[in-house]
Design an enzyme around this catalytic site. Structure first.
Site, PDB file in Angstrom:
ATOM      1  CB  CYS A  34      -0.744  -9.908  17.807  1.00 25.39           C
ATOM      2  SG  CYS A  34       0.534  -8.700  17.472  1.00 25.39           S
ATOM      3  CB  CYS A  37       0.374  -7.702  20.452  1.00 27.10           C
ATOM      4  SG  CYS A  37      -0.286  -7.127  18.881  1.00 27.10           S
TER       5      CYS A  37
END
Length: 109
Positions: A34, A37
């Site tokens: 991600c 993230c």
């Protein structure tokens, strides 16, 4: 993440770490793949180091802990859950600023 100030949570220690914490806890639901993230991780590390005496910052890898993701209805990541006294108090999905994170923490106090 070796010298990170954050704590790794999984099914085995999640409830204990959240319920027994005298400090507010931010839990970052994230995954290796991600992009956002990876962008928010350094902000969380900074908060974990700067506020170590007043906040606990923890991370849950959604790929390895699908039951926790299901329990907290995590549909998109990063998702940040804010707990105080074991209770879920606030939630952010997606990228945000350090200022926003600190503001949300202040409102838990």
């Amino acid at each position: 993440m070796e010298n990170s100030a954050t704590i790794e949570l999984d099914e085995s220690n999640f409830d204990r770490e959240i319920a027994n914490s005298e400090k507010p806890v931010i839990v970052d639901f994230w995954a290796e793949w991600c992009g956002p993230c990876k962008m928010i991780a350094p902000l969380l590390d900074e908060i974990a180091k700067e506020k170590a005496d007043s906040v606990k910052v923890a991370k849950v890898n959604v790929d390895n802990n699908q039951s926790l993701s299901f329990k907290y209805n995590i549909r998109a990541i990063p998702s940040l859950l804010f707990f105080k006294n074991g209770q879920l108090r606030d939630q952010i999905t997606g990228m945000t600023s350090k200022k926003d994170l600190l503001g949300r923490l202040a409102s838990l106090a």
